[in-house]
Design a protein around this motif. Structure first.
Motif, PDB file in Angstrom:
ATOM      1  N   LEU A   1       0.843  -1.212   0.128  1.00 51.31           N
ATOM      2  CA  LEU A   1       0.183   0.142  -0.081  1.00 51.31           C
ATOM      3  C   LEU A   1       0.832   1.241   0.027  1.00 51.31           C
ATOM      4  O   LEU A   1       0.473   2.270  -0.791  1.00 51.31           O
ATOM      5  CB  LEU A   1      -1.037  -0.055   1.270  1.00 51.31           C
ATOM      6  CG  LEU A   1      -1.993  -0.845   1.244  1.00 51.31           C
ATOM      7  CD1 LEU A   1      -2.684  -0.679   2.461  1.00 51.31           C
ATOM      8  CD2 LEU A   1      -3.166  -0.905   0.200  1.00 51.31           C
ATOM      9  N   LYS A   2       2.196   1.335   0.847  1.00 54.83           N
ATOM     10  CA  LYS A   2       2.850   2.568   0.980  1.00 54.83           C
ATOM     11  C   LYS A   2       3.544   2.756  -0.525  1.00 54.83           C
ATOM     12  O   LYS A   2       3.774   3.665  -0.926  1.00 54.83           O
ATOM     13  CB  LYS A   2       3.772   2.200   2.058  1.00 54.83           C
ATOM     14  CG  LYS A   2       2.939   2.474   3.580  1.00 54.83           C
ATOM     15  CD  LYS A   2       4.033   2.311   4.574  1.00 54.83           C
ATOM     16  CE  LYS A   2       3.522   2.119   5.843  1.00 54.83           C
ATOM     17  NZ  LYS A   2       4.146   1.785   7.167  1.00 54.83           N
ATOM     18  N   ILE A   3       3.781   1.804  -1.040  1.00 55.06           N
ATOM     19  CA  ILE A   3       4.891   2.023  -2.360  1.00 55.06           C
ATOM     20  C   ILE A   3       3.742   2.606  -3.213  1.00 55.06           C
ATOM     21  O   ILE A   3       4.120   3.433  -3.968  1.00 55.06           O
ATOM     22  CB  ILE A   3       5.483   0.604  -2.434  1.00 55.06           C
ATOM     23  CG1 ILE A   3       6.496   0.472  -1.769  1.00 55.06           C
ATOM     24  CG2 ILE A   3       5.734   0.721  -4.034  1.00 55.06           C
ATOM     25  CD1 ILE A   3       7.204  -1.135  -1.960  1.00 55.06           C
ATOM     26  N   ALA A   4       2.489   1.612  -3.356  1.00 54.11           N
ATOM     27  CA  ALA A   4       1.605   2.341  -4.270  1.00 54.11           C
ATOM     28  C   ALA A   4       1.400   3.606  -4.217  1.00 54.11           C
ATOM     29  O   ALA A   4       1.084   4.585  -4.976  1.00 54.11           O
ATOM     30  CB  ALA A   4       0.429   1.330  -4.460  1.00 54.11           C
ATOM     31  N   GLN A   5       0.966   4.123  -2.942  1.00 53.33           N
ATOM     32  CA  GLN A   5       0.565   5.424  -2.488  1.00 53.33           C
ATOM     33  C   GLN A   5       1.670   6.509  -2.688  1.00 53.33           C
ATOM     34  O   GLN A   5       1.403   7.671  -3.125  1.00 53.33           O
ATOM     35  CB  GLN A   5       0.263   5.363  -1.103  1.00 53.33           C
ATOM     36  CG  GLN A   5       0.152   6.698  -0.575  1.00 53.33           C
ATOM     37  CD  GLN A   5      -0.119   6.742   1.153  1.00 53.33           C
ATOM     38  OE1 GLN A   5      -0.494   5.604   1.590  1.00 53.33           O
ATOM     39  NE2 GLN A   5       0.125   7.797   1.569  1.00 53.33           N
TER      40      GLN A   5
END
Length: 278
Positions: free
Chosen positions: A95-99
């Motif tokens: 989630l953090k990487i995509a965000q």
């Protein structure tokens, strides 16, 4: 103290840079200008949805993304090369990487929520799925959540860090079992592994994750209890992405009602699940 803070800042900055170096993609604006470009994918593996088999990417999401690239070619005469650049093993990290990474698409069974919409963009839903409550096959059968403290006496809940399942576990604790211990796991894979060996835990997972359990014939059973409304699943992007408008053009209700979409579901999840996964 000042030296420590500087060191900590350097570590944080290097972490951000390393993420940026790992995943690179083109914006839709660049693709339009150049006539071609790359749609970079980071994914969190889910059986039936997005996974690698003998070096080939497969699943519902993979087929839908292929249709998206074809749509762009046919409508805009622009060539989109889909690049599955990497797999993340922890859901919260995914989630953090995509965000935080520009011009990439995060692909897995991410639930669309108002809270997440504040920090990232979503495509329209590619699927709607129910949540399921699972235990080891040797656990007693639960048919109503109000009986959970009695039927699952001595049990703890195990749910994925950063998932909407945490909220549902906390709701169960508040409404039915105040003494319930809730623990967190980094991935659905680790949850399923624990369910396979531990008779004293239960978990909440997406129905799509249950597909993998059924296919592998794991010693895990589903309990027929009502966990509330179905969840919509979407692909995710950073707030800076300009691909979202194009996805709204492509991933419509008409597409999801079409023969092609139904074939994708049946081919990847099985005809048995066609009426259960909408």
């Amino acid at each position: 103290m000042r030296v420590f803070l500087c060191a900590a800042l350097l570590v944080a900055l290097s972490s951000v840079v390393s993420i940026g170096q790992k995943y690179h993609g083109d914006s839709w604006a660049d693709v339009k200008a150049n006539g071609k470009g790359t749609l970079t994918i980071v994914y969190y593996e889910q059986p039936g949805l997005v996974f690698k088999d003998n070096g080939q990417m497969k699943g519902v999401c993979v087929d839908i993304i292929a249709d998206f690239a074809k749509f762009v070619q046919e409508k805009y005469n622009k060539t989109v090369t889909v690049n599955y650049a990497g797999q993340e093993s922890e859901f919260s990290g995914f989630l953090k990487i995509a965000q935080n990474t520009p011009n990439i698409l995060g692909v897995t069974n991410t639930s669309i929520t108002d809270e997440r919409k504040k920090i990232m963009k979503f495509t329209p839903p590619f699927m709607t799925t129910q949540l399921v409550l699972l235990t080891n096959q040797n656990a007693p059968t639960l048919t109503n959540l109000k009986d959970l403290p009695k039927v699952f006496a001595g049990f703890s809940a195990l749910v994925i860090t950063g998932s909407t399942h945490v909220k549902y576990a906390e709701k169960i604790k508040k409404q039915y079992s105040p003494e319930l211990n809730i623990t967190l796991a980094p991935s659905s894979e680790s949850v399923i592994k624990s369910l396979s060996t531990n008779n004293k835990i239960f978990s909440i997972l997406d129905f799509t994750e249950y597909v993998g359990v059924v296919r592998k014939k794991l010693p895990i059973k589903r309990h027929d209890v009502d966990l509330g409304n179905a969840e919509e699943l979407g692909f995710i992007m950073s707030k800076s992405s300009d691909w979202d408008g194009l996805w709204k053009e492509f991933l419509t209700e008409d597409y999801r009602k079409g023969v092609r979409y139904k074939r994708i579901i049946a081919d990847n999840l099985g005809s048995t699940f066609l009426n259960l996964v909408r």
